[in-house]
Design a protein around this motif. Structure first.
Motif, mmCIF file in Angstrom:
data_model
loop_
_atom_site.group_PDB
_atom_site.id
_atom_site.type_symbol
_atom_site.label_atom_id
_atom_site.label_comp_id
_atom_site.label_asym_id
_atom_site.label_seq_id
_atom_site.Cartn_x
_atom_site.Cartn_y
_atom_site.Cartn_z
ATOM 1 N N SER A 138 54.758 101.568 98.976
ATOM 2 C CA SER A 138 54.352 100.943 97.779
ATOM 3 C C SER A 138 53.465 99.621 98.694
ATOM 4 C CB SER A 138 56.139 99.413 97.876
ATOM 5 O OG SER A 138 55.958 98.938 99.216
ATOM 6 N N LEU A 139 52.842 99.073 97.114
ATOM 7 C CA LEU A 139 51.668 98.514 98.002
ATOM 8 C C LEU A 139 51.734 97.051 98.504
ATOM 9 C CD1 LEU A 139 49.813 98.273 93.886
ATOM 10 C CD2 LEU A 139 49.028 99.617 95.738
ATOM 11 N N THR A 140 51.254 96.933 98.863
ATOM 12 C CA THR A 140 51.280 95.589 99.862
ATOM 13 C C THR A 140 50.448 94.726 99.164
ATOM 14 O OG1 THR A 140 49.189 95.947 101.224
ATOM 15 C CG2 THR A 140 50.962 96.440 102.088
ATOM 16 N N GLU A 141 50.688 93.293 99.929
ATOM 17 C CA GLU A 141 50.317 91.683 99.080
ATOM 18 C C GLU A 141 48.348 92.385 99.050
ATOM 19 O OE1 GLU A 141 49.147 87.087 99.144
ATOM 20 O OE2 GLU A 141 50.974 88.194 99.387
ATOM 21 N N PHE A 142 47.893 93.281 100.121
ATOM 22 C CA PHE A 142 46.406 93.640 100.116
ATOM 23 C C PHE A 142 46.577 94.155 99.450
ATOM 24 C CE2 PHE A 142 42.885 95.766 103.121
ATOM 25 C CZ PHE A 142 42.196 94.585 102.847
ATOM 26 N N GLY A 143 46.941 95.144 98.690
ATOM 27 C CA GLY A 143 46.898 96.560 98.174
ATOM 28 C C GLY A 143 47.170 96.044 96.695
ATOM 29 N N GLY A 144 48.148 95.295 95.964
ATOM 30 C CA GLY A 144 47.826 94.748 94.917
ATOM 31 C C GLY A 144 46.788 94.323 94.542
ATOM 32 N N SER A 145 46.471 93.518 95.876
ATOM 33 C CA SER A 145 45.124 92.554 94.901
ATOM 34 C C SER A 145 43.682 93.040 95.356
ATOM 35 C CB SER A 145 44.507 91.644 96.509
ATOM 36 O OG SER A 145 44.209 92.320 97.441
ATOM 37 N N LEU A 146 43.212 94.151 95.509
ATOM 38 C CA LEU A 146 42.480 95.229 95.527
ATOM 39 C C LEU A 146 43.173 96.198 94.105
ATOM 40 C CD1 LEU A 146 40.594 96.963 96.285
ATOM 41 C CD2 LEU A 146 41.161 98.577 97.576
ATOM 42 N N ASN A 147 44.402 96.265 93.834
ATOM 43 C CA ASN A 147 44.529 96.950 92.547
ATOM 44 C C ASN A 147 43.825 95.853 92.009
ATOM 45 O OD1 ASN A 147 44.877 99.171 91.806
ATOM 46 N ND2 ASN A 147 47.318 98.693 91.018
ATOM 47 N N THR A 148 44.190 94.674 91.312
ATOM 48 C CA THR A 148 43.404 93.315 90.286
ATOM 49 C C THR A 148 42.204 93.988 90.112
ATOM 50 O OG1 THR A 148 46.074 91.938 90.422
ATOM 51 C CG2 THR A 148 43.603 91.556 89.777
ATOM 52 N N ALA A 149 42.111 94.028 91.895
ATOM 53 C CA ALA A 149 40.050 94.073 91.272
ATOM 54 C C ALA A 149 39.487 95.169 90.776
ATOM 55 C CB ALA A 149 39.507 93.553 92.753
#
Length: 111
Positions: A80-91
């Motif tokens: 799963s995505l971490t919060e860090f990974g999710g923020s990169l996905n959003t970017a």
């Protein structure tokens, strides 16, 4: 290990998610939520099993992806995505939208 210095934010972002596969893995995990290895392999067409393993290990080491091992029979592992990974996905979302908008033109560019 030496500490890397980046010249700008884009340099740092590309260093953590560079390459063809990481963006597609991030996108799949962002769209579909936690996935098992086989599900993730099906969600990223064209990736080999070896490459998926390598990319997931790198992404886990950089903190983009979380690997959850369930101690059961048969063994179960989810990514799963971490919060860090999710923020990169959003970017990356606006870049993906740009690609969708210009896909025909990009496909027409000669190799």
């Amino acid at each position: 290990m030496t500490k890397r210095t980046y010249i700008c934010g884009l340099d740092a972002a590309i260093a953590v998610m560079g390459g063809k596969w990481k963006g597609l893995i991030l996108f799949s995990l962002g769209e579909d939520g936690p996935l098992r290895f086989g599900e993730l392999k099906r969600a990223v067409p064209g990736i080999s099993e070896r490459m998926l393993i390598l990319q997931l290990r790198e992404m886990e080491a950089s903190g983009l992806v979380h690997r959850e091992v369930y101690h059961q029979v048969p063994p179960k592992v989810e990514y799963s995505l971490t919060e860090f990974g999710g923020s990169l996905n959003t970017a990356l979302a606006p870049l993906g939208e740009w690609g969708e908008e210009h896909m025909e033109r990009i496909e027409a560019i000669p190799d």
